[in-house]
Scaffold this motif. Structure first.
Motif, mmCIF file in Angstrom:
data_model
loop_
_atom_site.group_PDB
_atom_site.id
_atom_site.type_symbol
_atom_site.label_atom_id
_atom_site.label_comp_id
_atom_site.label_asym_id
_atom_site.label_seq_id
_atom_site.Cartn_x
_atom_site.Cartn_y
_atom_site.Cartn_z
ATOM 1 N N PHE B 31 45.887 43.270 48.173
ATOM 2 C CA PHE B 31 46.292 42.174 47.447
ATOM 3 C C PHE B 31 47.412 42.570 46.437
ATOM 4 C CE2 PHE B 31 41.890 40.629 48.099
ATOM 5 C CZ PHE B 31 42.209 39.683 48.884
ATOM 6 N N ARG B 32 47.790 43.510 46.085
ATOM 7 C CA ARG B 32 48.719 44.337 45.160
ATOM 8 C C ARG B 32 50.042 43.740 45.469
ATOM 9 N NH1 ARG B 32 49.114 45.004 40.629
ATOM 10 N NH2 ARG B 32 47.211 45.949 40.545
ATOM 11 N N PRO B 33 50.688 43.583 46.636
ATOM 12 C CA PRO B 33 52.026 42.982 46.763
ATOM 13 C C PRO B 33 51.942 41.564 46.676
ATOM 14 C CG PRO B 33 51.043 44.233 48.904
ATOM 15 C CD PRO B 33 50.095 44.059 47.885
ATOM 16 N N LEU B 34 50.936 40.686 46.356
ATOM 17 C CA LEU B 34 51.006 39.412 46.365
ATOM 18 C C LEU B 34 50.820 39.226 44.779
ATOM 19 C CD1 LEU B 34 48.534 38.584 49.053
ATOM 20 C CD2 LEU B 34 50.774 37.611 48.929
ATOM 21 N N ALA B 35 50.332 40.014 43.992
ATOM 22 C CA ALA B 35 50.292 39.834 42.471
ATOM 23 C C ALA B 35 51.535 39.828 41.795
ATOM 24 C CB ALA B 35 49.017 40.672 41.759
ATOM 25 N N PRO B 36 51.892 39.101 40.812
ATOM 26 C CA PRO B 36 53.129 39.293 40.189
ATOM 27 C C PRO B 36 53.264 40.594 39.491
ATOM 28 C CG PRO B 36 52.041 37.257 39.522
ATOM 29 C CD PRO B 36 51.027 37.944 40.333
ATOM 30 N N GLU B 37 54.243 41.129 39.001
ATOM 31 C CA GLU B 37 54.721 42.114 38.208
ATOM 32 C C GLU B 37 53.753 42.537 37.078
ATOM 33 O OE1 GLU B 37 56.204 45.453 38.824
ATOM 34 O OE2 GLU B 37 56.957 43.736 39.983
ATOM 35 N N GLY B 38 53.072 43.437 37.193
ATOM 36 C CA GLY B 38 52.111 43.603 35.805
ATOM 37 C C GLY B 38 50.718 42.981 35.827
ATOM 38 N N ALA B 39 50.556 41.887 36.478
ATOM 39 C CA ALA B 39 49.300 41.157 36.543
ATOM 40 C C ALA B 39 48.372 41.969 37.696
ATOM 41 C CB ALA B 39 49.589 39.591 37.021
ATOM 42 N N PRO B 40 46.927 41.770 37.068
ATOM 43 C CA PRO B 40 45.907 42.328 38.077
ATOM 44 C C PRO B 40 46.060 41.787 39.372
ATOM 45 C CG PRO B 40 44.925 40.886 36.209
ATOM 46 C CD PRO B 40 46.542 41.126 35.852
ATOM 47 N N ALA B 41 45.601 42.522 40.523
ATOM 48 C CA ALA B 41 45.366 41.959 41.606
ATOM 49 C C ALA B 41 44.057 41.537 41.942
ATOM 50 C CB ALA B 41 46.014 43.024 42.561
ATOM 51 N N ILE B 42 43.328 41.962 41.305
ATOM 52 C CA ILE B 42 41.748 41.654 41.598
ATOM 53 C C ILE B 42 41.134 40.734 40.460
ATOM 54 C CG2 ILE B 42 39.607 42.855 41.987
ATOM 55 C CD1 ILE B 42 41.551 43.070 44.430
ATOM 56 N N TYR B 43 40.367 39.603 40.708
ATOM 57 C CA TYR B 43 39.783 38.982 39.650
ATOM 58 C C TYR B 43 38.650 39.640 39.141
ATOM 59 C CZ TYR B 43 38.361 34.598 37.491
ATOM 60 O OH TYR B 43 38.114 33.501 36.725
ATOM 61 N N ALA B 44 38.881 39.895 37.684
ATOM 62 C CA ALA B 44 37.821 40.486 37.125
ATOM 63 C C ALA B 44 37.266 39.798 35.642
ATOM 64 C CB ALA B 44 38.582 41.883 36.558
ATOM 65 N N ARG B 45 37.771 38.433 35.385
ATOM 66 C CA ARG B 45 37.250 37.809 34.339
ATOM 67 C C ARG B 45 35.772 37.544 34.315
ATOM 68 N NH1 ARG B 45 41.834 33.272 33.659
ATOM 69 N NH2 ARG B 45 43.334 34.609 34.782
ATOM 70 N N SER B 46 35.093 37.341 35.632
ATOM 71 C CA SER B 46 33.970 37.441 35.655
ATOM 72 C C SER B 46 33.461 37.823 37.044
ATOM 73 C CB SER B 46 33.362 35.957 35.562
ATOM 74 O OG SER B 46 33.793 35.091 36.270
ATOM 75 N N SER B 47 32.215 38.343 37.331
ATOM 76 C CA SER B 47 31.882 39.132 38.361
ATOM 77 C C SER B 47 31.883 37.959 39.740
ATOM 78 C CB SER B 47 30.702 39.745 38.307
ATOM 79 O OG SER B 47 29.750 39.006 38.812
ATOM 80 N N LEU B 48 32.546 38.443 40.864
ATOM 81 C CA LEU B 48 32.328 37.616 41.806
ATOM 82 C C LEU B 48 30.981 37.296 42.471
ATOM 83 C CD1 LEU B 48 35.522 39.013 43.668
ATOM 84 C CD2 LEU B 48 35.589 37.062 42.708
#
Lengths: 388, 250
Positions: B31-48
Motif C-alpha cells: 500500500f506504501r506507493p498509494l499513500a501520500p508522502e509522509g502519510a501512513p499506509a496502513i490504517y491504525a486509528r482503530s484495530s481492523l
C-alpha cells in the motif's frame, strides 16, 4: 374478497387506528435555527382552531372513508381527501408558527406528518391494488400526482418550510445536482445496456461463456457500493495519469468517472442476466415454428426471441435504473456530484433539512422510475397479466 | 472446472482476508506507493479486527431481527385471516425496495441521531423486504399434493406450519436472507458516515485525507467479506436444496 355490503377492510381498519393515533403526535417542529432540535407542535395547536379544524377533519374523514372494503373508489377518494388535509395543515401551520419566532426560525414537518403521509399513501396503494387500474390509467395517475406536486411547489404555498428554504439558498447547486444525478443514473444505464445487451446475446448462444460471465458479474454486484466506488479511485487515477489524453476527457481518480464506472459495473448483472433469461424463455414451439418457416438464426433472434423476451429484458433495465438512482447518492462522497452531495453535507452539518433536500428527490426519482418502468414492462408483455 | 476454481480460490481468499484483518502491517509495502508522502499506509486509528467484528455484528443483529419479523409477517399474510393484507403487502415490498438504502440510512438520522442506532434501524427495515417477499412466495406456492398429504396425515395447522411448510420454504427464504445480508453489508459500510463503527470508516478516512492506500485497504476487506459471505450462503442454499430435493431456486 367477495365480501359485499358494509364489510370493513382489515387494512383500512389498521390505517384508521394508526392514522388517528398519528394525529396525536407532533405535526410540525419549530426550531430557532436550522441546526438545533426543535419543539414539536400538535396538529390542533398549529394555528387558530378555525384554521386547523378543516385540515384535521379532512384527515380523519379520509381515514374513515378508507374503511368500507366493498368500495375501493371511495377508499381511493378518502386517501386523496386525507392528503389534501395534510397539505392544508402544512400550508396554514408553517406561516402561523413562524410569526414572532425570530428571523432564523425554521419550521419542518415532524413525526406525525411523516406517519400520516405514509399511512395515507399506503391507503392509496391498497385501494389502487383493489381497483387494479390498467397501465394507461396508472400512467395518467402518476402524471396527475407529479403535476399536482409540481404545482404545489411552484405556487410557493409551502415556501415557509425549512426544506424549501434550504432549496431557495441552493437553486443552482440543486439544478446541477439533479442534472448530474440523472446523468449518472441514465448514462450508466445506457452504457451498461450497450455493453450488456450484446454480451447477453453472446451468453445466450454460448453456454461456456455464460457459465463464466454470470458468476463473475454476480460477484461484482456483491461488493459493497462504498468499497466499489473506492476501488475505482486508484484504478481510474492510474488510468488518468498513465494514459495520454485520458485526463483531458475527464478520467481522474476522483469525481464523475469513478462513480460512473462503478454504476456501470453494478448494472451489468441485471442487464446480462435478464437478457439471457429473456432469450431463453422463448417457448420451444415458437422456435420450432420459426425454424419451420425457414428463418435464419439472426431472423429468429430479432423477430422471435427478442420480442418475446422483451418484458424480462425490460425488467432487468428497471432493476438497474432503480438501483443506480439510489447508488448515485454515494457519488456525493467521492466528489461525483448528484443529490448525494446534499445528503452528506447535511449529515456533516447535522442539518436535517439539507439531508432531506438530497434524500427526498432521490426517493421520488427512484419511485417514479420504478412505476414508469413497470408500466413499460406491462405494455411490452403480450398478455395483459404481465410476466410476474 | 467449477470445482477446481472454487476449491483453490476460496481458501486463498479466506487466508488473504484473515491476513488483511489480523496482520495489516504485512501489507505495508503493497500500500506504501498509494499513500501520500509522509502519510501512513496502513490504517491504525482503530484495530481492523474490532471494526470488522462491529461491522459483522451490526449486519448479523439487523438480519436476525429482520428474518424473525419478516417470516412472522409472511406466515400471517399467507393464512386465510391475513388474506386481505396480501395485495397491500405486495405493493409495499415492490415499492419499498425502490427506496435507496442510503436514503433510508440518511432519513433515519434525523429520527434517531448519529451512531449505530440509525444504521441498525436502516439495515433492519431494508432487510425485511427481500426476506418477506421470498417467504411469502415460498409459503404461498407450496406443492398442493404435499399439503394435502400433510392434512391427510392428521397434522393440525401448527404442526403443518412447523413440520411441513417452513422446512419446505426454507431454501427460498434463505435466498431472501442472502439478498438482505448483501445489502446490509453494503449499507453498513455507508453507516460509518453517520458514525457507526464499521469498516466503512477506513474508506471514508481515506477519502477525507486523499489517502488511496486507506481506500483500497478498506475496500478490499469489505469486498472480500461480502464476496465470501455471499459465496458461503450460496453453498449453504445449494446443499439445502439438494436435501429437500431441489424443489425450486429463486
Amino acid at each position: 374478497m367477495g365480501r359485499a355490503g358494509w364489510g370493513l377492510s382489515p387494512p383500512g381498519v389498521l390505517f384508521a387506528v394508526l392514522g388517528l393515533g398519528a394525529l396525536l403526535l407532533p405535526f410540525l417542529t419549530v426550531a430557532a435555527n436550522r441546526i438545533v432540535a426543535g419543539d414539536g407542535v400538535l396538529p390542533w395547536r398549529l394555528a387558530a382552531p378555525a384554521v386547523t379544524l378543516p385540515g384535521t377533519a379532512a384527515v380523519m374523514a379520509g381515514l374513515l372513508l378508507g374503511l368500507p372494503s366493498a368500495w375501493p373508489r371511495l377508499r381511493f377518494a378518502g386517501s386523496i381527501l386525507g392528503l389534501a388535509g395534510l397539505l392544508w395543515l402544512l400550508m396554514q401551520g408553517a406561516p402561523a408558527l413562524l410569526v414572532g419566532a425570530g428571523d432564523y426560525a425554521r419550521v419542518s414537518p415532524a413525526i406525525g406528518f411523516w406517519c400520516l403521509l405514509l399511512i395515507l399513501m399506503l391507503l392509496m396503494a391498497d385501494a389502487l391494488a383493489q381497483l387494479a387500474p390498467g397501465s394507461l390509467a396508472r400512467g395518467a395517475l402518476l402524471a396527475a400526482v407529479l403535476g399536482t406536486l409540481a404545482l404545489i411547489l411552484w405556487s410557493g404555498t409551502l415556501s415557509q418550510l425549512s426544506i424549501l428554504q434550504e432549496y431557495a439558498g441552493r437553486r443552482e447547486a440543486f439544478a446541477d445536482a439533479a442534472v448530474r444525478h440523472l446523468a449518472l443514473a441514465f448514462g450508466s444505464l445506457a452504457t451498461a445496456a450497450a455493453i450488456g445487451f450484446p454480451l447477453g446475446i453472446l451468453c445466450h448462444r454460448r453456454s461456456s461463456l455464460r457459465t463464466t460471465t454470470l458468476p463473475v458479474l454476480s460477484f461484482l454486484q456483491t461488493i459493497p457500493s462504498l468499497a466499489m466506488f473506492g476501488l475505482m479511485i486508484p484504478i481510474l487515477g492510474w488510468v488518468g495519469d498513465s494514459v495520454p489524453g485520458a485526463q483531458a476527457i475527464g478520467i481522474a481518480g476522483i469525481g464523475f468517472a469513478p462513480a460512473f464506472l462503478a454504476l456501470v459495473l453494478y448494472s451489468l448483472l441485471p442487464v446480462v442476466g435478464n437478457t439471457v433469461t429473456g432469450l431463453a424463455a422463448t417457448p420451444p414451439s415458437a422456435l420450432e415454428a420459426a425454424r419451420g418457416m425457414g428463418m435464419t438464426p439472426r431472423q429468429r433472434l430479432w423477430q422471435v426471441e427478442l420480442p418475446l423476451g422483451l418484458p424480462i429484458i425490460l425488467t432487468g433495465l428497471r432493476i438497474v435504473l432503480v438501483q443506480n438512482v439510489g447508488l448515485a447518492v454515494i457519488a456525493g462522497l467521492i466528489g461525483g456530484g448528484g443529490f448525494g452531495t446534499f445528503v452528506f453535507q447535511g449529515l456533516n452539518q447535522t442539518a436535517t433539512d439539507l439531508i432531506l433536500l438530497g434524500a427526498l428527490p432521490t426517493v421520488a426519482l427512484a419511485l417514479v422510475s420504478a412505476i414508469v418502468m413497470d408500466i413499460l414492462v406491462e405494455l411490452a408483455s403480450p398478455t395483459p397479466q404481465g410476466t410476474a | 472446472m467449477r470445482i477446481g476454481v472454487g476449491t483453490i480460490l476460496r481458501p486463498a481468499l479466506v487466508l488473504l482476508l484473515l491476513a488483511l484483518v489480523l496482520r495489516p502491517d504485512w501489507f505495508a509495502p503493497v500500500f506504501r506507493p498509494l499513500a501520500p508522502e509522509g502519510a501512513p499506509a496502513i490504517y491504525a486509528r482503530s484495530s481492523l479486527l474490532s471494526l470488522s467484528l462491529s461491522h459483522l455484528g451490526l449486519v448479523a443483529a439487523a438480519t436476525a431481527a429482520a428474518t424473525l419479523v419478516a417470516v412472522t409477517l409472511a406466515i400471517l399474510v399467507t393464512r386465510p385471516a391475513g388474506e386481505a393484507f396480501r395485495p397491500l403487502s405486495r405493493t409495499v415490498t415492490n415499492m419499498g425496495q425502490t427506496f435507496p438504502p442510503v436514503a433510508v440510512l440518511a432519513l433515519a438520522v434525523p429520527a434517531l441521531g448519529f451512531g449505530a442506532g440509525p444504521t441498525l434501524v436502516a439495515l433492519f427495515l431494508y432487510g425485511l423486504l427481500p426476506i418477506f417477499e421470498n417467504a411469502t412466495i415460498a409459503l404461498s406456492t407450496l406443492p398442493p399434493a404435499t399439503m394435502e398429504a400433510a392434512r391427510g396425515m392428521g397434522l393440525n395447522r401448527w404442526q403443518r406450519l412447523v413440520q411441513v411448510e417452513l422446512p419446505l420454504a426454507f431454501p427460498v427464504i434463505l435466498t431472501g436472507i442472502r439478498l438482505s445480508v448483501v445489502i446490509a453489508l453494503g449499507t453498513a459500510t455507508i453507516g460509518s458516515t453517520v458514525a457507526a463503527r464499521t469498516l466503512g470508516e477506513v474508506i471514508i478516512a481515506g477519502l477525507l485525507t486523499s489517502n488511496t492506500a486507506y481506500v483500497l485497504q478498506g475496500g478490499i476487506i469489505v469486498g472480500l467479506f461480502a464476496v465470501l459471505i455471499y459465496d458461503a450462503l450460496v453453498q449453504l442454499e445449494a446443499r439445502l436444496a439438494r436435501h429437500t430435493g431441489g424443489r425450486r431456486t429463486a
